[in-house]
Write a protein that holds these residues in place. Sequence first.
Motif, mmCIF file in Angstrom:
data_model
loop_
_atom_site.group_PDB
_atom_site.id
_atom_site.type_symbol
_atom_site.label_atom_id
_atom_site.label_comp_id
_atom_site.label_asym_id
_atom_site.label_seq_id
_atom_site.Cartn_x
_atom_site.Cartn_y
_atom_site.Cartn_z
ATOM 1 N N SER A 1 48.202 36.081 37.750
ATOM 2 C CA SER A 1 46.882 36.240 37.146
ATOM 3 C C SER A 1 46.266 34.914 36.696
ATOM 4 N N VAL A 2 47.094 33.893 36.476
ATOM 5 C CA VAL A 2 46.570 32.578 36.097
ATOM 6 C C VAL A 2 45.717 32.004 37.224
ATOM 7 N N ARG A 3 46.074 32.293 38.461
ATOM 8 C CA ARG A 3 45.328 31.899 39.665
ATOM 9 C C ARG A 3 45.180 30.382 39.820
ATOM 10 N N ALA A 4 46.204 29.668 39.456
ATOM 11 C CA ALA A 4 46.226 28.220 39.679
ATOM 12 C C ALA A 4 47.264 27.933 40.752
ATOM 13 N N LEU A 5 47.129 26.788 41.371
ATOM 14 C CA LEU A 5 48.052 26.415 42.435
ATOM 15 C C LEU A 5 49.495 26.388 41.926
ATOM 16 N N TRP A 6 49.716 25.773 40.769
ATOM 17 C CA TRP A 6 51.066 25.685 40.216
ATOM 18 C C TRP A 6 51.627 27.063 39.874
ATOM 19 N N SER A 7 50.774 27.959 39.340
ATOM 20 C CA SER A 7 51.279 29.271 38.934
ATOM 21 C C SER A 7 51.623 30.143 40.134
#
Length: 178
Positions: free
Chosen positions: A86-92
């Motif tokens: 759900s964070v929707r970042a590349l790292w997450s």
Amino acid sequence: MVNPSRSRLASVVAFGFLGCGWLLSGWLLLRAFSLGMGRVALSSALANAPCSGCDEVLASSSSWLLRFPIAGWGFVYFAVLAYLVSVRALWSNRAAMLLAAIGSGVSLVLSTSLIATGPPMCVLCLLVHACSLTVLAALYFLTTSEMLPNGPKPLFFPRFRATMMIIAVLLGGALQGA
């Protein structure tokens, strides 16, 4: 480039199976605790197990890890994965894929041991493990559909990513097997 429809479909599949795995794990956790209380039903939904082997599998000593039901670990696992996605970042997304790969290795070992021991068999447990494997596949497609800002980097080559995923699955399986 990002394929928006592929990325959206992978997200929907990932969240759908994360929710399914989380709910099934939660039900199995409540059932395990109700069995531990001398079969005191926590609600009418827990009165009867949906499969003949559920209670026997949940009551066995092999369904506990570090003095906590494995279903509880699954409940936490699916919740953490849902948060990372759900964070929707590349790292997450990458962290979620790594965690899902390790969890899939654990699921493969647990499913194999459940099937190999024969009856009784908990169908809900097998469904939870199937959800874990499906989430891994969805996250793999989600991360391969991501756009790289400055061109491809060696870490992001598909073969390298697949190799790292396989190593993480084997690591999870080895940890559970030990």
